[in-house]
Design a protein around this motif. Structure first.
Motif, mmCIF file in Angstrom:
data_model
loop_
_atom_site.group_PDB
_atom_site.id
_atom_site.type_symbol
_atom_site.label_atom_id
_atom_site.label_comp_id
_atom_site.label_asym_id
_atom_site.label_seq_id
_atom_site.Cartn_x
_atom_site.Cartn_y
_atom_site.Cartn_z
ATOM 1 N N UNK A 328 0.825 -1.209 0.000
ATOM 2 C CA UNK A 328 0.000 0.000 0.000
ATOM 3 C C UNK A 328 0.857 1.255 0.000
ATOM 4 N N UNK A 329 0.485 2.184 -0.871
ATOM 5 C CA UNK A 329 1.048 3.530 -0.858
ATOM 6 C C UNK A 329 -0.046 4.490 -0.397
ATOM 7 N N UNK A 330 0.254 5.295 0.611
ATOM 8 C CA UNK A 330 -0.659 6.355 1.029
ATOM 9 C C UNK A 330 -0.220 7.675 0.411
ATOM 10 N N UNK A 331 -1.187 8.457 -0.053
ATOM 11 C CA UNK A 331 -0.930 9.834 -0.448
ATOM 12 C C UNK A 331 -1.378 10.713 0.710
ATOM 13 N N UNK A 332 -0.479 11.552 1.192
ATOM 14 C CA UNK A 332 -0.774 12.410 2.335
ATOM 15 C C UNK A 332 -0.632 13.869 1.916
ATOM 16 N N UNK A 333 -1.705 14.633 2.086
ATOM 17 C CA UNK A 333 -1.719 16.033 1.679
ATOM 18 C C UNK A 333 -1.327 16.920 2.862
ATOM 19 N N UNK A 334 -0.685 18.036 2.561
ATOM 20 C CA UNK A 334 -0.235 18.953 3.607
ATOM 21 C C UNK A 334 -1.414 19.750 4.161
ATOM 22 N N UNK A 335 -1.509 19.799 5.509
ATOM 23 C CA UNK A 335 -2.554 20.569 6.190
ATOM 24 C C UNK A 335 -1.880 21.640 7.045
ATOM 25 N N UNK A 336 -1.883 22.906 6.596
ATOM 26 C CA UNK A 336 -1.170 23.980 7.296
ATOM 27 C C UNK A 336 -1.588 24.177 8.746
ATOM 28 N N UNK A 337 -2.869 23.956 9.069
ATOM 29 C CA UNK A 337 -3.319 24.197 10.444
ATOM 30 C C UNK A 337 -2.713 23.196 11.420
ATOM 31 N N UNK A 338 -2.326 22.025 10.912
ATOM 32 C CA UNK A 338 -1.742 20.991 11.762
ATOM 33 C C UNK A 338 -0.233 20.873 11.565
ATOM 34 N N UNK A 339 0.277 21.585 10.553
ATOM 35 C CA UNK A 339 1.699 21.512 10.207
ATOM 36 C C UNK A 339 2.156 20.064 10.002
ATOM 37 N N UNK A 340 1.313 19.304 9.322
ATOM 38 C CA UNK A 340 1.684 17.925 9.010
ATOM 39 C C UNK A 340 0.869 17.418 7.826
ATOM 40 N N UNK A 341 1.308 16.279 7.313
ATOM 41 C CA UNK A 341 0.620 15.638 6.197
ATOM 42 C C UNK A 341 -0.463 14.704 6.740
ATOM 43 N N UNK A 342 -1.612 14.662 6.043
ATOM 44 C CA UNK A 342 -2.708 13.771 6.418
ATOM 45 C C UNK A 342 -3.135 12.932 5.215
ATOM 46 N N UNK A 343 -3.492 11.694 5.477
ATOM 47 C CA UNK A 343 -3.889 10.781 4.397
ATOM 48 C C UNK A 343 -5.095 11.315 3.629
ATOM 49 N N UNK A 344 -4.998 11.249 2.301
ATOM 50 C CA UNK A 344 -6.113 11.645 1.448
ATOM 51 C C UNK A 344 -6.438 10.554 0.427
ATOM 52 N N UNK A 345 -5.522 9.590 0.295
ATOM 53 C CA UNK A 345 -5.751 8.450 -0.596
ATOM 54 C C UNK A 345 -4.889 7.292 -0.139
ATOM 55 N N UNK A 346 -5.422 6.089 -0.318
ATOM 56 C CA UNK A 346 -4.670 4.871 -0.015
ATOM 57 C C UNK A 346 -4.809 3.951 -1.219
ATOM 58 N N UNK A 347 -3.676 3.588 -1.834
ATOM 59 C CA UNK A 347 -3.682 2.785 -3.065
ATOM 60 C C UNK A 347 -3.020 1.437 -2.795
ATOM 61 N N UNK A 348 -3.758 0.354 -3.034
ATOM 62 C CA UNK A 348 -3.281 -0.970 -2.636
ATOM 63 C C UNK A 348 -3.379 -1.999 -3.754
ATOM 64 N N UNK A 349 -2.421 -2.922 -3.729
ATOM 65 C CA UNK A 349 -2.494 -4.142 -4.529
ATOM 66 C C UNK A 349 -2.897 -5.259 -3.576
ATOM 67 N N UNK A 350 -4.012 -5.932 -3.852
ATOM 68 C CA UNK A 350 -4.425 -7.054 -3.000
ATOM 69 C C UNK A 350 -4.038 -8.389 -3.631
ATOM 70 N N UNK A 351 -3.410 -8.332 -4.809
ATOM 71 C CA UNK A 351 -3.067 -9.537 -5.575
ATOM 72 C C UNK A 351 -4.302 -10.442 -5.688
ATOM 73 N N UNK A 352 -4.222 -11.721 -5.321
ATOM 74 C CA UNK A 352 -5.388 -12.599 -5.506
ATOM 75 C C UNK A 352 -6.187 -12.793 -4.215
ATOM 76 N N UNK A 353 -5.933 -11.953 -3.198
ATOM 77 C CA UNK A 353 -6.613 -12.104 -1.908
ATOM 78 C C UNK A 353 -8.118 -11.863 -2.043
#
Length: 397
Positions: A328-353
């Motif tokens: 899984x790769x998470x995309x985290x967008x910058x949130x100035x009010x928190x001075x940190x990155x927060x998840x906005x998307x999660x992209x996953x390969x589940x293969x044959x699960x």
């Protein structure tokens, strides 16, 4: 579910692969159940064969007016033993299924080791020059005319939002923008059901693990993500090889109890019981799934880039990777009010699960194979609104 053939192989290797995956299933005990089931099945078949032979002899005896009392007693004895074995088999199968359904997917070899998010690895940064710090929060910026949390609470309780005026328009237009962008990259737009059967939740990996976080009534569940409906679109089907890869996109509300988030993000649009999201799902050939994961991440990234929102891409470690995912790769967008990155998307390969749970196969020549399934947000709309408002706010410096 995992390939159950792994339970008949090197158990120590399987244990090693599941390290950090927070699985409490006793693999040694599960392997014993597999052996017991195999032995009982074999013994039951042997008894059935003996019973059939006895039945033939009984038929011959009766046709020749010979006594068959002893044969009938043996047949009755076999029937009793078979019934007992089948009862034991039923109990073993029930316990086996309960345990196998709790085992998470096996992570890819290149997924970092680690127990939690502290071991995640940042693999990309974008828009460093756009980063602003110490801004006002989106809920503060929106609360006067655009975000009506008080009336939302009056209607539905905590963790709900009412968007008004241009914020409501922005939500609709953002979803349309995202959908159009993904369609231009070859995705097929699907309008999905928001109520699904329990089996659909199981197939996608939401059950049994996340049952406590799901809303349900009668025989239905409210979808926690559009992924559930998209994954089940081709369940119990054998697709022609020429149909792959399939790229699907939908826009839907999502419903989650957020039972483990008490006290977190209690204001604004970050963590709600109901939120909207654009979801991406791919059904591909096994040899294509690695490249398809990279392109899935790029598709989600393209939305953030066009909106000029600074973000980073994070490769999640094994302990932080979701139940169904192998990577899984998470995309985290910058949130100035928190001075940190927060998840906005999660992209996953589940293969044959997921495809094993859903029985999604494709025909290659004369052989049927499990397809590989991938999923990702493209993007979470409420969080995108929050990120736009915070990153584009005008400060009076």
């Amino acid at each position: 579910m995992i390939d159950t053939g792994l339970l008949k192989g090197d158990l120590e290797s399987l244990k090693s692969k599941l390290k950090f995956r927070h699985s409490s299933v006793d693999l040694d005990y599960l392997s014993e159940l597999v052996s017991k089931r195999s032995n009982l099945t074999r013994e039951s078949e042997e008894l059935k064969n003996k019973r059939n032979e006895i039945s033939k002899k009984i038929g011959i005896a009766r046709s020749t007016n010979q006594k068959a009392d002893e044969l009938l007693m043996k047949a009755a004895s076999f029937a009793k033993e078979i019934s007992s074995m089948e009862h034991n088999l039923s109990e073993i199968n029930s316990e086996y299924k309960q345990l196998i359904d709790q085992i998470p997917n096996i992570c890819d070899e290149d997924v970092p080791l680690g127990e939690d998010e502290s071991s995640n690895v940042v693999v990309k940064m974008w828009g460093d020059e756009l980063i602003k710090k110490d801004g006002k929060s989106h809920d503060e910026l929106l609360k006067t005319n655009y975000l009506d949390s008080e009336r939302a609470a009056k209607i539905s309780g905590a963790r709900f939002a009412v968007l008004r005026n241009r914020a409501a328009t922005l939500e609709r237009e953002l979803a349309n923008f995202m959908i159009r962008e993904h369609i231009s990259k070859g995705y097929e737009e699907i309008s999905i059901p928001f109520l699904v059967k329990e089996k659909a939740m199981f197939n996608s990996g939401q059950l049994p693990k996340f049952k406590e976080d799901a809303y349900s009534f009668d025989a239905f569940y409210l979808i926690p993500t559009g992924e559930v409906s998209l994954v089940n679109l081709y369940s119990n089907e054998i697709l022609d090889e020429k149909m792959l890869s399939k790229k699907l996109v939908c826009y839907s509300p999502c419903f989650r109890k957020e039972s483990g988030s008490y006290g977190k993000d209690t204001k604004g649009l970050i963590r709600l019981h109901q939120f909207s999201k654009v979801e991406l799902v791919k059904i591909v050939k096994p040899e294509e799934s690695d490249n398809e994961l990279d392109s899935l991440v790029a598709d989600a990234e393209s939305i953030l880039q066009k909106l000029k929102l600074p973000y980073r891409v994070v490769l999640k470690c094994r302990g932080d990777t979701g139940f169904t995912a192998s990577k899984t790769f998470d995309l985290e967008v910058w949130m100035p009010s928190q001075n940190k990155f927060r998840e906005i998307s999660s992209c996953s390969n589940t293969r044959d699960f997921q495809s094993r749970r859903s029985s999604i196969k494709f025909r290659r020549g004369k052989k049927n194979e499990y397809a590989h399934l991938l999923n990702g947000s493209g993007l979470a709309v409420g969080r995108t609104i929050a990120a736009i408002v915070e990153n584009y706010q005008i400060t009076n410096d």
